[in-house]
Structure formats: structure tokens, C-alpha cells
Design an enzyme around this catalytic site. Sequence first.
Site, PDB file in Angstrom:
ATOM      1  N   TYR A 184       0.841  -1.193   0.000  1.00 37.35           N
ATOM      2  CA  TYR A 184       0.000   0.000   0.000  1.00 37.35           C
ATOM      3  C   TYR A 184       0.878   1.246   0.000  1.00 37.35           C
ATOM      4  CZ  TYR A 184       1.014   0.506   5.018  1.00 37.35           C
ATOM      5  OH  TYR A 184       1.656   0.665   6.231  1.00 37.35           O
ATOM      6  N   CYS A 185       0.331   2.330  -0.528  1.00 38.27           N
ATOM      7  CA  CYS A 185       1.009   3.622  -0.552  1.00 38.27           C
ATOM      8  C   CYS A 185      -0.063   4.704  -0.622  1.00 38.27           C
ATOM      9  CB  CYS A 185       1.991   3.717  -1.714  1.00 38.27           C
ATOM     10  SG  CYS A 185       1.256   3.327  -3.322  1.00 38.27           S
ATOM     11  N   THR A 186       0.334   5.949  -0.767  1.00 42.70           N
ATOM     12  CA  THR A 186      -0.611   7.059  -0.629  1.00 42.70           C
ATOM     13  C   THR A 186      -1.773   6.968  -1.622  1.00 42.70           C
ATOM     14  OG1 THR A 186       1.174   8.480   0.150  1.00 42.70           O
ATOM     15  CG2 THR A 186      -0.857   9.568  -0.561  1.00 42.70           C
ATOM     16  N   CYS A 191       2.882   1.268  -5.587  1.00 40.77           N
ATOM     17  CA  CYS A 191       2.612  -0.168  -5.510  1.00 40.77           C
ATOM     18  C   CYS A 191       2.451  -0.805  -6.883  1.00 40.77           C
ATOM     19  CB  CYS A 191       1.382  -0.425  -4.654  1.00 40.77           C
ATOM     20  SG  CYS A 191       1.631   0.070  -2.935  1.00 40.77           S
ATOM     21  N   ILE A 213      -4.031   4.434   0.118  1.00 44.02           N
ATOM     22  CA  ILE A 213      -4.576   4.809   1.421  1.00 44.02           C
ATOM     23  C   ILE A 213      -5.714   5.808   1.265  1.00 44.02           C
ATOM     24  CG2 ILE A 213      -4.006   5.831   3.666  1.00 44.02           C
ATOM     25  CD1 ILE A 213      -1.023   5.051   2.952  1.00 44.02           C
TER      26      ILE A 213
END
Length: 303
Positions: A184-186, A191, A213
Site C-alpha cells: 500500500y502507498c498514498t 505499488c 490509502i
Amino acid sequence: MATPKIVLFYVFTPLPDPEAVRLWQHTLAESLGLKGRVIISEHGINATLGGDIGEVKAYVRATKSYEPFRGADIKWSNGQGDDFPRLSVKVRPELVTFGTDDEITVTADGVQGGGTHLKPGALHKLMDERGDEVVFFDGRNAMEAQIGKFRDAIVPDTETTRDFIAEIESGKYDDLKDKPVVTYCTGGIRCEVLSVLMRNRGFNEVYQLDGGIVRYGETFGNSGYWDGSLYVFDKRMHVEFGAGAESIGRCVACGESTPEFVNCADLACRKLYLRCAECTAAGRQPRCTECVAAPYPAEAAAG
């Protein structure tokens, strides 16, 4: 009355002439008075822009009128006004600088060979079915995880995106290679690439959180598996997904919960570290923990 908005989006798609796209995007954003960052490469576009809602909507309409960008997943959030200092539109070799563009294959259908996309609801289904097995793997720089992360997530020791290759090749995560790993990432873009790199290095069951996220927080607020605040790369510096959210970050001076990052007063350092508003107002610990033990440089700024 102005209503400031920020949009975040990316599209992986082949662009035969990135420079032409850069010129168009710069002219478009500049004509609308928008500020922020747009990166163009032969693999697509990655953008975060802010401005008044009317101008931002006009930008989105124009950008999505270009066929390769028609399906862009636009993530909206409330700005504060003047959230970015300037407009920057650049062509770069990679949309996200992992230093591995030779490993990435992009078609009109996006990045090939990456992890299975999971929408927020599908992530919860996976957790319901295999919760004890599932491992969250943070695809951001480690600093960002200081104020918020998925519960019990693994946070690699990374200062920049380029550090991920050494991390996943170090052997320290080899025990995850046969487990379900959710990256996961912002907003999701890191990803797209990280999941390819992990699969190429023997991680057998890799997922990526679709929309990152941001989409997860929009869906579940504070009621899901996310804990704390989300670090963002604009003047806001952090956002929360509903009332009552408490950052997992801790002030270096007093130990209280805080999502507030400040720059180290040492001009040779300027590293971001956590200090609550009260301690900042009181001038407590003007330097980061790494610099506290060192002699105070004469050229350092006041706290």
C-alpha cells in the site's frame, strides 16, 4: 468565495511523445492558475495539483478528454489555498524513481506483471478469510509511516524510493515470500511498480491496495485497519479520515501524540521530525534527535 481543491491521480499508459504531453499539461495547468507537480514519462503521467474548484474541474475535464488518460482515477481532497509553492511539469525516465525502469512493462492496460488489485472492500474480505496470514507492506518512505500506517504493517527501512530494491533483496523479508502480502502507498502508484519488483524477486502472492490509502480512508474512515494520519506532500503535510482520528506519531520533546512534522533547525540537516504544536510554540527541541547530541552549528537557524 474560493473553494480550494487538490487532485491526485496517475495513469500508466505508453506515451510516444512525453515532451509534447508535458508542454500541453504545463500550458493547461498554467492557464488555469493551478500549482503542484506533474511528472510525465514514456510510461504515463503522475500528478498532484491544487487550485480553486472551478479551475481544477476544468483541468480534469481537459485531461480526461485525452484518450490515454480517459480512465484516470481522480482522487479529490480539500485544500487550504496556496497548497503548493509553484507549478512544476517535468519529463522523467520513471513516474516513480525506483531505478528499475528496465523491469517495468507498460501497455494500454497499465503495468504488466504486478500484484492483484484489491479495492477497499475486497481487502476486508481477504482479511476476513485469511486475517492471520495477511501481511501489510508499506510502500512509502519510512518517515511517512511515523504518523500513520496499516495495523501491524511492515515498514521497510527506506529514506527514498530507490532504497526499496536493497530492502527486498536483503533477505530480511524472505519469510513473506509464501504469504499474502498487501502493498500500500498514498495513492497507489508506488505499488504498481513495487508489486512487480516483489513478484520478480520471488514473492508469490502479492496484492496492491487499489487507490491507495486515500481510497481506503474515503471508504472506511477510522473504522478499518488504518491507524493514524496520512502524510501528504503539500502545505497541509497530513490529513485525517474523520473526526477523532489520533496520529500514532509522538512528539520528540514531550511524547504526546502528534502528526506535526517540522524541519531540523540545523541548516546542514533540515530533516523532518515530529514535534507537537505546543512544543513548537515553546521553542522546545529545535533540532532532530540525530542532531541533538552533536555540537550546535554556528550557522544553524533559531528554532
